[in-house]
Design an enzyme around this catalytic site. Structure first.
Site, PDB file in Angstrom:
ATOM      1  N   GLY A   1     -11.695  -2.439   5.013  1.00 38.11           N
ATOM      2  CA  GLY A   1     -12.710  -3.342   5.540  1.00 38.11           C
ATOM      3  C   GLY A   1     -13.920  -3.493   4.643  1.00 38.11           C
ATOM      4  O   GLY A   1     -14.103  -2.783   3.644  1.00 38.11           O
ATOM      5  N   HIS A   2     -14.792  -4.419   5.034  1.00 38.26           N
ATOM      6  CA  HIS A   2     -15.962  -4.746   4.223  1.00 38.26           C
ATOM      7  C   HIS A   2     -16.909  -3.555   4.072  1.00 38.26           C
ATOM      8  O   HIS A   2     -17.061  -2.743   4.974  1.00 38.26           O
ATOM      9  CB  HIS A   2     -16.712  -5.938   4.831  1.00 38.26           C
ATOM     10  CG  HIS A   2     -17.288  -5.673   6.185  1.00 38.26           C
ATOM     11  ND1 HIS A   2     -16.626  -5.939   7.352  1.00 38.26           N
ATOM     12  CD2 HIS A   2     -18.486  -5.160   6.551  1.00 38.26           C
ATOM     13  CE1 HIS A   2     -17.369  -5.610   8.376  1.00 38.26           C
ATOM     14  NE2 HIS A   2     -18.506  -5.128   7.928  1.00 38.26           N
ATOM     15  N   ASN A   3     -17.482  -3.463   2.877  1.00 40.35           N
ATOM     16  CA  ASN A   3     -18.464  -2.433   2.529  1.00 40.35           C
ATOM     17  C   ASN A   3     -17.893  -1.018   2.464  1.00 40.35           C
ATOM     18  O   ASN A   3     -18.651  -0.053   2.312  1.00 40.35           O
ATOM     19  CB  ASN A   3     -19.654  -2.444   3.491  1.00 40.35           C
ATOM     20  CG  ASN A   3     -20.548  -3.651   3.314  1.00 40.35           C
ATOM     21  OD1 ASN A   3     -20.313  -4.676   3.960  1.00 40.35           O
ATOM     22  ND2 ASN A   3     -21.546  -3.565   2.455  1.00 40.35           N
TER      23      ASN A   3
END
Length: 352
Positions: free
Chosen positions: A244-246
Protein backbone atom coordinates in the site's frame (compact mmCIF):
# COMPACT_ATOMS: atom_id res chain seq x y z
CA UNK A 1 16.15 -31.58 -16.39
CA UNK A 2 18.27 -32.02 -19.47
CA UNK A 3 20.13 -28.98 -20.84
CA UNK A 4 22.25 -28.12 -23.82
CA UNK A 5 25.08 -27.25 -21.44
CA UNK A 6 27.24 -30.09 -20.16
CA UNK A 7 29.76 -29.84 -17.32
CA UNK A 8 32.10 -32.45 -15.94
CA UNK A 9 32.05 -33.16 -12.22
CA UNK A 10 35.61 -31.88 -12.09
CA UNK A 11 34.51 -28.55 -13.61
CA UNK A 12 31.62 -28.29 -11.14
CA UNK A 13 33.86 -29.06 -8.16
CA UNK A 14 36.31 -26.37 -9.30
CA UNK A 15 33.49 -23.87 -9.78
CA UNK A 16 32.28 -24.50 -6.21
CA UNK A 17 35.73 -24.84 -4.59
CA UNK A 18 34.59 -28.31 -3.54
CA UNK A 19 36.07 -31.80 -3.72
CA UNK A 20 35.09 -35.01 -5.50
CA UNK A 21 34.39 -38.39 -3.97
CA UNK A 22 33.91 -41.60 -5.97
CA UNK A 23 33.66 -39.54 -9.14
CA UNK A 24 35.32 -40.65 -12.40
CA UNK A 25 36.84 -37.66 -14.21
CA UNK A 26 34.84 -38.38 -17.37
CA UNK A 27 31.45 -38.13 -15.60
CA UNK A 28 29.37 -35.31 -17.06
CA UNK A 29 26.29 -33.51 -15.77
CA UNK A 30 23.72 -32.38 -18.34
CA UNK A 31 21.07 -31.00 -16.00
CA UNK A 32 20.00 -30.14 -12.48
CA UNK A 33 16.87 -31.35 -10.70
CA UNK A 34 15.02 -31.84 -7.45
CA UNK A 35 15.51 -35.31 -5.99
CA UNK A 36 11.94 -36.40 -6.82
CA UNK A 37 12.31 -35.44 -10.49
CA UNK A 38 15.91 -36.49 -11.12
CA UNK A 39 16.94 -38.40 -14.24
CA UNK A 40 20.27 -39.87 -15.35
CA UNK A 41 22.65 -37.02 -16.11
CA UNK A 42 21.19 -34.77 -13.39
CA UNK A 43 22.86 -33.27 -10.33
CA UNK A 44 20.84 -33.04 -7.11
CA UNK A 45 21.73 -31.64 -3.68
CA UNK A 46 21.19 -32.94 -0.16
CA UNK A 47 21.77 -30.90 2.99
CA UNK A 48 20.63 -33.46 5.56
CA UNK A 49 20.80 -37.22 6.06
CA UNK A 50 17.18 -37.86 5.05
CA UNK A 51 17.54 -36.16 1.68
CA UNK A 52 20.95 -37.71 1.12
CA UNK A 53 19.45 -41.20 1.44
CA UNK A 54 16.72 -40.25 -1.05
CA UNK A 55 19.29 -38.74 -3.41
CA UNK A 56 21.41 -41.89 -3.36
CA UNK A 57 18.36 -43.98 -4.29
CA UNK A 58 17.35 -41.60 -7.10
CA UNK A 59 18.38 -41.94 -10.78
CA UNK A 60 20.54 -38.80 -10.46
CA UNK A 61 24.11 -39.17 -11.68
CA UNK A 62 25.72 -37.20 -8.82
CA UNK A 63 24.90 -35.59 -5.48
CA UNK A 64 26.04 -32.30 -4.02
CA UNK A 65 26.38 -32.64 -0.24
CA UNK A 66 28.64 -31.89 2.75
CA UNK A 67 31.80 -33.74 3.83
CA UNK A 68 30.19 -34.51 7.20
CA UNK A 69 27.18 -36.21 5.60
CA UNK A 70 29.33 -38.06 3.08
CA UNK A 71 31.37 -39.54 5.94
CA UNK A 72 28.24 -41.28 7.26
CA UNK A 73 27.52 -43.35 4.13
CA UNK A 74 29.12 -45.95 1.90
CA UNK A 75 29.91 -44.57 -1.54
CA UNK A 76 27.12 -45.41 -4.00
CA UNK A 77 27.18 -42.37 -6.29
CA UNK A 78 29.67 -39.71 -7.32
CA UNK A 79 29.64 -36.93 -4.73
CA UNK A 80 30.66 -33.27 -4.85
CA UNK A 81 31.47 -32.08 -1.34
CA UNK A 82 30.96 -28.48 -0.24
CA UNK A 83 30.12 -26.84 3.07
CA UNK A 84 26.88 -25.28 1.82
CA UNK A 85 25.10 -27.54 -0.72
CA UNK A 86 22.14 -25.19 -1.15
CA UNK A 87 24.38 -22.27 -2.10
CA UNK A 88 26.41 -24.56 -4.35
CA UNK A 89 23.25 -25.77 -6.08
CA UNK A 90 22.22 -22.16 -6.66
CA UNK A 91 25.54 -21.47 -8.40
CA UNK A 92 25.08 -24.53 -10.63
CA UNK A 93 21.53 -23.45 -11.48
CA UNK A 94 22.93 -20.08 -12.53
CA UNK A 95 25.42 -21.87 -14.81
CA UNK A 96 22.67 -23.89 -16.48
CA UNK A 97 20.13 -21.07 -16.68
CA UNK A 98 19.23 -19.85 -20.15
CA UNK A 99 18.78 -16.06 -20.24
CA UNK A 100 15.55 -14.75 -21.80
CA UNK A 101 15.90 -14.02 -25.53
CA UNK A 102 16.38 -10.27 -25.91
CA UNK A 103 18.08 -8.61 -28.86
CA UNK A 104 19.76 -5.24 -28.45
CA UNK A 105 17.83 -2.49 -30.18
CA UNK A 106 14.40 -0.87 -30.34
CA UNK A 107 11.55 -2.74 -31.98
CA UNK A 108 9.86 -0.75 -34.79
CA UNK A 109 6.50 -0.84 -33.00
CA UNK A 110 7.84 0.69 -29.78
CA UNK A 111 6.85 4.28 -29.04
CA UNK A 112 9.22 6.63 -27.22
CA UNK A 113 8.17 10.02 -25.88
CA UNK A 114 10.11 13.25 -26.10
CA UNK A 115 13.45 13.57 -24.30
CA UNK A 116 13.67 9.88 -23.46
CA UNK A 117 17.28 8.98 -22.63
CA UNK A 118 18.48 5.44 -23.40
CA UNK A 119 21.69 3.86 -22.15
CA UNK A 120 24.00 1.61 -24.13
CA UNK A 121 22.93 -1.85 -25.34
CA UNK A 122 19.27 -1.40 -24.43
CA UNK A 123 16.63 -3.84 -25.69
CA UNK A 124 13.05 -2.59 -26.11
CA UNK A 125 10.41 -5.09 -27.22
CA UNK A 126 7.34 -4.84 -29.45
CA UNK A 127 4.52 -2.42 -28.61
CA UNK A 128 6.32 -0.99 -25.62
CA UNK A 129 5.66 2.67 -24.79
CA UNK A 130 7.98 4.94 -22.83
CA UNK A 131 6.79 8.34 -21.65
CA UNK A 132 8.58 11.65 -22.00
CA UNK A 133 11.71 12.51 -19.99
CA UNK A 134 12.16 8.93 -18.79
CA UNK A 135 15.73 7.66 -18.42
CA UNK A 136 16.64 4.05 -19.13
CA UNK A 137 20.05 2.77 -17.97
CA UNK A 138 22.59 0.64 -19.77
CA UNK A 139 21.89 -2.98 -20.78
CA UNK A 140 18.24 -2.77 -19.72
CA UNK A 141 16.04 -5.43 -21.31
CA UNK A 142 12.37 -4.56 -21.75
CA UNK A 143 9.84 -7.12 -22.98
CA UNK A 144 6.78 -6.74 -25.18
CA UNK A 145 3.84 -4.56 -24.24
CA UNK A 146 5.52 -2.76 -21.35
CA UNK A 147 4.30 0.73 -20.46
CA UNK A 148 6.70 3.09 -18.69
CA UNK A 149 5.22 6.47 -17.86
CA UNK A 150 6.68 9.94 -17.91
CA UNK A 151 9.63 10.98 -15.72
CA UNK A 152 10.55 7.45 -14.69
CA UNK A 153 14.06 6.16 -14.07
CA UNK A 154 15.22 2.57 -14.70
CA UNK A 155 18.75 1.69 -13.57
CA UNK A 156 21.41 -0.35 -15.34
CA UNK A 157 21.06 -4.08 -16.06
CA UNK A 158 17.37 -4.30 -15.20
CA UNK A 159 15.14 -6.98 -16.70
CA UNK A 160 11.50 -6.01 -17.30
CA UNK A 161 9.22 -8.80 -18.51
CA UNK A 162 6.17 -8.29 -20.78
CA UNK A 163 3.15 -6.21 -19.78
CA UNK A 164 4.74 -4.50 -16.80
CA UNK A 165 3.28 -1.04 -16.07
CA UNK A 166 5.21 1.78 -14.44
CA UNK A 167 3.08 4.82 -13.73
CA UNK A 168 4.77 8.24 -13.97
CA UNK A 169 7.59 9.09 -11.55
CA UNK A 170 8.56 5.54 -10.63
CA UNK A 171 12.25 5.06 -9.82
CA UNK A 172 13.86 1.62 -10.28
CA UNK A 173 17.39 0.89 -9.07
CA UNK A 174 20.10 -1.16 -10.76
CA UNK A 175 19.91 -4.90 -11.52
CA UNK A 176 16.22 -5.22 -10.70
CA UNK A 177 13.87 -7.86 -12.13
CA UNK A 178 10.21 -6.99 -12.74
CA UNK A 179 8.09 -9.98 -13.70
CA UNK A 180 5.15 -9.96 -16.08
CA UNK A 181 2.11 -7.91 -15.21
CA UNK A 182 3.39 -6.14 -12.11
CA UNK A 183 2.12 -2.58 -11.63
CA UNK A 184 4.16 0.07 -9.84
CA UNK A 185 2.84 3.51 -8.98
CA UNK A 186 -0.92 3.01 -9.11
CA UNK A 187 -2.97 5.25 -6.80
CA UNK A 188 -3.22 4.33 -3.15
CA UNK A 189 -6.60 3.26 -1.80
CA UNK A 190 -7.84 6.38 -0.03
CA UNK A 191 -11.31 7.96 0.07
CA UNK A 192 -13.02 10.53 2.28
CA UNK A 193 -16.73 10.08 3.09
CA UNK A 194 -18.80 13.16 2.19
CA UNK A 195 -22.55 13.84 2.16
CA UNK A 196 -22.54 13.15 -1.56
CA UNK A 197 -20.49 9.97 -1.41
CA UNK A 198 -16.86 8.88 -1.28
CA UNK A 199 -14.35 11.46 -2.48
CA UNK A 200 -11.05 10.21 -3.87
CA UNK A 201 -7.85 11.19 -2.04
CA UNK A 202 -5.24 12.34 -4.58
CA UNK A 203 -1.90 10.53 -4.43
CA UNK A 204 0.91 12.83 -5.55
CA UNK A 205 3.91 10.85 -4.31
CA UNK A 206 6.18 8.35 -6.05
CA UNK A 207 7.49 4.78 -5.82
CA UNK A 208 11.21 4.16 -5.26
CA UNK A 209 12.68 0.67 -5.73
CA UNK A 210 16.25 0.01 -4.55
CA UNK A 211 19.01 -2.00 -6.23
CA UNK A 212 18.86 -5.78 -6.77
CA UNK A 213 15.13 -5.99 -6.05
CA UNK A 214 12.95 -8.67 -7.67
CA UNK A 215 9.19 -8.11 -7.99
CA UNK A 216 6.90 -11.02 -8.85
CA UNK A 217 4.20 -11.32 -11.48
CA UNK A 218 1.02 -9.29 -10.96
CA UNK A 219 2.34 -7.62 -7.83
CA UNK A 220 1.10 -4.08 -7.20
CA UNK A 221 2.93 -1.32 -5.34
CA UNK A 222 0.95 1.89 -4.77
CA UNK A 223 2.40 5.37 -5.00
CA UNK A 224 2.60 7.46 -1.84
CA UNK A 225 0.10 10.14 -0.97
CA UNK A 226 2.73 12.91 -0.79
CA UNK A 227 6.23 11.41 -0.35
CA UNK A 228 7.44 7.96 -1.50
CA UNK A 229 6.58 4.29 -1.16
CA UNK A 230 10.00 2.61 -0.84
CA UNK A 231 11.41 -0.90 -1.25
CA UNK A 232 14.98 -1.37 0.01
CA UNK A 233 18.00 -2.92 -1.69
CA UNK A 234 18.00 -6.68 -2.19
CA UNK A 235 14.38 -7.28 -1.20
CA UNK A 236 12.59 -10.10 -3.04
CA UNK A 237 8.83 -9.93 -3.59
CA UNK A 238 6.80 -12.91 -4.81
CA UNK A 239 3.77 -12.98 -7.13
CA UNK A 240 0.41 -11.39 -6.29
CA UNK A 241 1.65 -9.20 -3.45
CA UNK A 242 0.07 -5.85 -2.65
CA UNK A 243 2.04 -3.03 -1.01
CA UNK A 244 0.00 0.00 0.00
CA UNK A 245 0.79 3.69 -0.26
CA UNK A 246 3.61 5.16 1.83
CA UNK A 247 4.84 1.72 2.94
CA UNK A 248 8.55 1.59 3.76
CA UNK A 249 10.12 -1.83 3.10
CA UNK A 250 13.68 -2.44 4.34
CA UNK A 251 16.65 -4.21 2.78
CA UNK A 252 16.89 -7.94 2.03
CA UNK A 253 13.31 -8.76 2.98
CA UNK A 254 11.43 -11.81 1.67
CA UNK A 255 7.75 -11.19 0.92
CA UNK A 256 5.94 -14.35 -0.18
CA UNK A 257 2.91 -14.70 -2.46
CA UNK A 258 -0.41 -13.02 -1.66
CA UNK A 259 0.92 -10.93 1.21
CA UNK A 260 -1.05 -7.72 1.75
CA UNK A 261 0.69 -4.71 3.29
CA UNK A 262 -1.55 -1.77 4.14
CA UNK A 263 -0.61 1.88 3.89
CA UNK A 264 2.16 3.54 5.92
CA UNK A 265 3.57 0.26 7.26
CA UNK A 266 7.26 0.35 8.20
CA UNK A 267 9.16 -2.92 7.72
CA UNK A 268 12.76 -3.27 8.87
CA UNK A 269 15.67 -5.11 7.23
CA UNK A 270 15.73 -8.87 6.76
CA UNK A 271 12.04 -9.41 7.53
CA UNK A 272 10.23 -12.51 6.23
CA UNK A 273 6.50 -12.30 5.52
CA UNK A 274 5.13 -15.78 4.70
CA UNK A 275 2.33 -16.43 2.22
CA UNK A 276 -1.02 -14.65 2.64
CA UNK A 277 0.09 -12.71 5.72
CA UNK A 278 -1.79 -9.45 6.17
CA UNK A 279 -0.33 -6.33 7.81
CA UNK A 280 -2.71 -3.62 9.05
CA UNK A 281 -1.96 0.03 8.37
CA UNK A 282 0.54 2.23 10.25
CA UNK A 283 2.30 -0.69 11.95
CA UNK A 284 6.02 -1.29 12.44
CA UNK A 285 7.62 -4.69 11.80
CA UNK A 286 11.10 -4.77 13.34
CA UNK A 287 14.21 -5.97 11.52
CA UNK A 288 14.64 -9.75 11.18
CA UNK A 289 11.08 -10.39 12.37
CA UNK A 290 9.19 -13.40 10.99
CA UNK A 291 5.47 -13.41 10.20
CA UNK A 292 3.87 -16.82 9.62
CA UNK A 293 1.64 -17.82 6.72
CA UNK A 294 -1.89 -16.35 6.84
CA UNK A 295 -1.06 -14.36 9.96
CA UNK A 296 -3.16 -11.28 10.63
CA UNK A 297 -0.90 -8.62 12.10
CA UNK A 298 -2.85 -5.90 13.94
CA UNK A 299 -0.07 -4.65 16.23
CA UNK A 300 3.62 -3.82 16.02
CA UNK A 301 6.08 -6.73 15.83
CA UNK A 302 9.35 -6.35 17.73
CA UNK A 303 12.76 -6.80 16.15
CA UNK A 304 13.65 -10.48 15.74
CA UNK A 305 10.22 -11.69 16.93
CA UNK A 306 8.34 -14.55 15.23
CA UNK A 307 4.55 -14.26 15.13
CA UNK A 308 1.73 -16.30 13.61
CA UNK A 309 -2.04 -16.77 13.71
CA UNK A 310 -4.89 -14.28 13.89
CA UNK A 311 -4.53 -12.01 15.63
CA UNK A 312 -0.79 -12.53 15.22
CA UNK A 313 1.00 -13.30 18.48
CA UNK A 314 4.24 -14.95 19.50
CA UNK A 315 4.54 -18.10 17.42
CA UNK A 316 5.26 -20.25 20.47
CA UNK A 317 2.23 -18.83 22.30
CA UNK A 318 0.04 -19.62 19.29
CA UNK A 319 1.41 -23.16 19.13
CA UNK A 320 0.42 -23.71 22.77
CA UNK A 321 -3.02 -22.27 22.03
CA UNK A 322 -3.48 -24.62 19.07
CA UNK A 323 -2.38 -27.57 21.23
CA UNK A 324 -4.89 -26.56 23.90
CA UNK A 325 -7.66 -26.20 21.31
CA UNK A 326 -6.99 -29.73 20.05
CA UNK A 327 -7.70 -30.98 23.58
CA UNK A 328 -11.07 -29.23 23.84
CA UNK A 329 -13.22 -32.25 22.80
CA UNK A 330 -11.64 -34.44 25.51
CA UNK A 331 -11.89 -31.61 28.03
CA UNK A 332 -15.58 -31.14 27.25
CA UNK A 333 -16.24 -34.85 27.69
CA UNK A 334 -14.53 -34.84 31.08
CA UNK A 335 -16.44 -31.71 32.08
CA UNK A 336 -19.79 -33.23 31.13
CA UNK A 337 -18.89 -36.40 33.04
CA UNK A 338 -18.02 -34.35 36.12
CA UNK A 339 -21.25 -32.33 35.79
CA UNK A 340 -23.22 -35.60 35.63
CA UNK A 341 -21.53 -36.93 38.76
CA UNK A 342 -22.14 -33.67 40.62
CA UNK A 343 -25.80 -33.77 39.63
CA UNK A 344 -26.07 -37.34 40.93
CA UNK A 345 -24.40 -36.40 44.22
CA UNK A 346 -26.68 -33.37 44.63
CA UNK A 347 -29.70 -35.60 44.01
CA UNK A 348 -28.59 -38.07 46.70
CA UNK A 349 -27.98 -35.24 49.19
CA UNK A 350 -31.43 -33.82 48.50
CA UNK A 351 -33.05 -37.25 48.99
CA UNK A 352 -31.32 -37.66 52.33
Amino acid sequence: MSCVLSLSLQQIAKLLNGSLQSAPEDTFITGVADIEDAEPGDLVFAENATFLRKALRSPATAVLTTPALAAQIDDTKPLILVENPRLGFLKILESFATPPPFETGIHPTAILGEEVVLGKEVSIGPYTTIGPRTRIGERVRIGAGVHIGADCFVGDDCLIYPNVVLYPNVKIGHRCILHAGCVLGSDGFGYVPTPTGLRKMPHLGIVEIGNDVEIGANTCIDRARTTATRVGDGTKIDNLVHIGHNAQIGRSCLIVAQVGIAGSVKIGDGVILAGQAGIADHLTIGSKARVGAQAGVIGDVAEGETVSGYPARSHWTKMREYAAISELPNTLRRLRSLEQKISELEAKLNDS
